[in-house]
Design an enzyme around this catalytic site. Structure first.
Site, PDB file in Angstrom:
ATOM      1  N   GLU A  92       0.815  -1.352   0.042  1.00  0.00           N
ATOM      2  CA  GLU A  92      -0.110  -0.069  -0.056  1.00  0.00           C
ATOM      3  C   GLU A  92       0.826   1.195  -0.024  1.00  0.00           C
ATOM      4  OE1 GLU A  92      -3.192   2.426   2.672  1.00  0.00           O
ATOM      5  OE2 GLU A  92      -3.075   0.065   3.119  1.00  0.00           O
ATOM      6  N   CYS A 118      -1.554 -11.557  -2.490  1.00  0.00           N
ATOM      7  CA  CYS A 118      -2.200 -10.701  -1.772  1.00  0.00           C
ATOM      8  C   CYS A 118      -2.424  -9.160  -2.232  1.00  0.00           C
ATOM      9  CB  CYS A 118      -1.712 -10.969  -0.334  1.00  0.00           C
ATOM     10  SG  CYS A 118      -2.541 -10.200   1.111  1.00  0.00           S
TER      11      CYS A 118
END
Length: 192
Positions: A92, A118
């Site tokens: 992120e 992921c």
């Protein structure tokens, strides 16, 4: 000479998504360099352990200190045969680092094997180079994948999606799938 793999990490990378590929690739004879922006060999990243315990999203617990073995500033991309991007929370913020995005662009441009697990595909999305590609990720990343013109493939948690030089999976539950497919992209003979 052993093939070299670049394992891209950041603080609060998912513990299993870091430890398992590192150990497996090393066990199979690959040279694995673990790197993180603004860190050097001997520094460490903190990991997080994510689990699926019946809540609306995963839970997170503090994991381990994972020691890096290569200075980020000393990475020479031409030396690597493949890129592995771990998940967890680190993608992120790593996707905002121009050097990290350029690493992903290099592997995409040169069609070298890439595995992203992921939330790892968030870094690939940041390259702007996924239009028309097919991939999967943790389900909360699906809107980003679709927004960049790629096709999000919904799979069971233990499966991976392969599109040319790219293999992706939604979580550590798919280690067998993503690692087997990544090894095949690297030229290993795998019996599935």
């Amino acid at each position: 000479m052993a093939k070299k793999i670049l394992l891209l990490l950041g603080d609060y990378t998912e513990d299993y998504e870091t430890m398992v590929p590192y150990i497996l690739l090393k066990t199979l004879g690959y040279e694995v360099h673990t790197v993180c922006p603004d860190k050097k060999a001997g520094d460490y990243v903190k990991t997080a352990i994510h689990d699926f315990e019946g809540d609306q999203t995963y839970t997170e617990k503090r994991g381990h200190n994972f020691v890096l073995n290569k200075d980020f500033t000393e990475v020479c991309l031409g030396d690597y045969d493949g890129l592995y991007i771990s998940g967890g929370r680190s993608p992120e913020y790593l996707r905002n680092n121009e050097d990290v995005v350029n690493i992903a662009k290099y592997f995409l441009t040169n069609s070298k094997p890439i595995a992203a697990i992921c939330h790892g595909p968030q870094i690939l999305v940041a390259t702007g180079m996924l239009r028309g590609r097919k991939l999967t990720a943790y389900p909360s990343v699906a809107p980003e994948i679709r927004a960049c013109g790629a096709e999000y493939i919904e799979v069971q948690g233990d499966n991976a999606v392969v599109d040319e030089n790219l293999v992706t999976s939604p979580s550590w539950a798919a280690h067998t799938s993503i690692l087997s497919e990544f090894l095949i992209l690297l030229g290993a003979k795998i019996k599935l």
